[in-house]
Design an enzyme around this catalytic site. Structure first.
Site, PDB file in Angstrom:
ATOM      1  N   TYR A  50      -7.420   3.172   3.368  1.00 23.86           N
ATOM      2  CA  TYR A  50      -6.200   2.473   3.787  1.00 23.86           C
ATOM      3  C   TYR A  50      -6.527   1.393   4.801  1.00 23.86           C
ATOM      4  CZ  TYR A  50      -1.295   2.089   5.351  1.00 23.86           C
ATOM      5  OH  TYR A  50      -0.028   1.661   5.669  1.00 23.86           O
ATOM      6  N   ALA A 108       0.825  -1.216   0.000  1.00 22.36           N
ATOM      7  CA  ALA A 108       0.000   0.000   0.000  1.00 22.36           C
ATOM      8  C   ALA A 108       0.856   1.262   0.000  1.00 22.36           C
ATOM      9  CB  ALA A 108      -0.929  -0.003   1.209  1.00 22.36           C
ATOM     10  N   GLU A 109       1.947   1.245   0.733  1.00 20.53           N
ATOM     11  CA  GLU A 109       2.759   2.454   0.894  1.00 20.53           C
ATOM     12  C   GLU A 109       3.655   2.746  -0.313  1.00 20.53           C
ATOM     13  OE1 GLU A 109       2.658   4.751   3.185  1.00 20.53           O
ATOM     14  OE2 GLU A 109       1.322   3.778   4.605  1.00 20.53           O
ATOM     15  N   SER A 110       4.301   1.712  -0.857  1.00 19.84           N
ATOM     16  CA  SER A 110       5.315   1.957  -1.895  1.00 19.84           C
ATOM     17  C   SER A 110       5.236   1.033  -3.094  1.00 19.84           C
ATOM     18  CB  SER A 110       6.707   1.813  -1.280  1.00 19.84           C
ATOM     19  OG  SER A 110       6.935   0.440  -0.948  1.00 19.84           O
TER      20      SER A 110
END
Length: 160
Positions: free
Chosen positions: A159, A61-63
């Site tokens: 998220y 999700a982040e990168s």
């Protein structure tokens, strides 16, 4: 005899198709859900008592597994860590996968210990502890995380 041969051939074809499909599904799973950096994720997930799959989910999700990822908010690396001024580590080292995963997993374990709820910990990882604490203080969220649908930030809501 010919009928037996046809049945045997049909069974072999069906088995081959099933084998091929299973092999392709495994390959598709590896593409959609990669387990890059497995040695670091396993090591630090165990060390900090965090579910490995949760760490993979955060990294995805982040990168999207891009170790050189940067955000507009100046988050860095695989787990999109914010600048860390009070840790004796060069900022360049935060891009290194092992360092980033170690610090990110440790930070998430701190959030899990603080909130004792995966949803609230994820919200804090995304929006920050201060915001989540404020939402709880203002009655927007409950301490038990039973009303996560009330998260006021769309990005954080998605998220979680």
């Amino acid at each position: 005899m010919i009928k037996t041969l046809k049945v045997t051939l049909l069974i072999l074809i069906i088995i081959s198709i099933i084998y091929f499909l299973l092999f392709q599904i495994i390959n598709i799973q590896q593409i959609i859900y990669p387990k890059k950096y497995e040695q670091y994720v396993s090591k630090y997930a165990e060390l900090y008592n965090v579910d490995e799959l949760l760490i993979y989910s955060i990294i995805k999700a982040e990168s999207n597994f891009d170790e050189k990822a940067n955000s507009k908010a100046k988050a860095i690396g695989l787990m999109q860590l914010m600048e860390i001024d009070n840790i004796e580590i060069a900022q360049e080292q935060i891009y290194e996968p092992e360092t980033n995963i170690k610090l990110g997993t440790y930070y998430f374990s701190v959030l899990m210990n603080k909130y004792n709820n995966i949803g609230l910990a994820l919200a804090a990882y995304n929006a920050g502890m201060g915001r989540v604490d404020g939402w709880i203080k203002d009655g927007i969220l409950k301490k038990d995380g039973s009303d996560l649908e009330n998260i006021p930030f769309k990005e954080t809501n998605l998220y979680v």
